[in-house]
Motif scaffolding. Sequence first.
Motif, short mmCIF file in Angstrom:
data_model
loop_
_atom_site.label_atom_id
_atom_site.label_comp_id
_atom_site.label_asym_id
_atom_site.label_seq_id
_atom_site.Cartn_x
_atom_site.Cartn_y
_atom_site.Cartn_z
N VAL A 150 37.48 41.14 12.70
CA VAL A 150 36.85 41.69 11.51
C VAL A 150 37.75 41.56 10.29
N GLY A 151 39.04 41.69 10.47
CA GLY A 151 40.00 41.69 9.36
C GLY A 151 39.94 40.47 8.46
N PRO A 152 39.98 39.25 8.99
CA PRO A 152 39.93 38.09 8.10
C PRO A 152 38.65 38.01 7.28
N GLY A 153 37.54 38.45 7.84
CA GLY A 153 36.28 38.44 7.09
C GLY A 153 36.29 39.45 5.96
N LEU A 154 36.95 40.58 6.17
CA LEU A 154 37.03 41.58 5.11
C LEU A 154 38.05 41.20 4.04
N ASP A 193 39.17 42.00 -3.61
CA ASP A 193 39.45 41.43 -4.92
C ASP A 193 40.96 41.38 -5.12
N ASP A 194 41.51 40.17 -5.24
CA ASP A 194 42.94 40.00 -5.43
C ASP A 194 43.30 39.63 -6.87
#
Length: 55
Positions: A35-39, A44-45
């Motif tokens: 899930v982490g990479p998709g989130l 916003d960076d």
Amino acid sequence: MEVLYILVPLSIAIVFLAIWLFFKASDSGQFDDLVGPGLRVLQDDDRSEPKTPQQ
């Protein structure tokens, strides 16, 4: 009919190879965080952190 003597062991070897590759990838942590990479893509960076002056 003789081709079955080659195809059956070959297909069994391919199945065991696929199972071995799956467990090797699983043990190395390939599927730990799905899930982490998709989130991270959605975060916003663009905001920059305020810089503190050096003393």
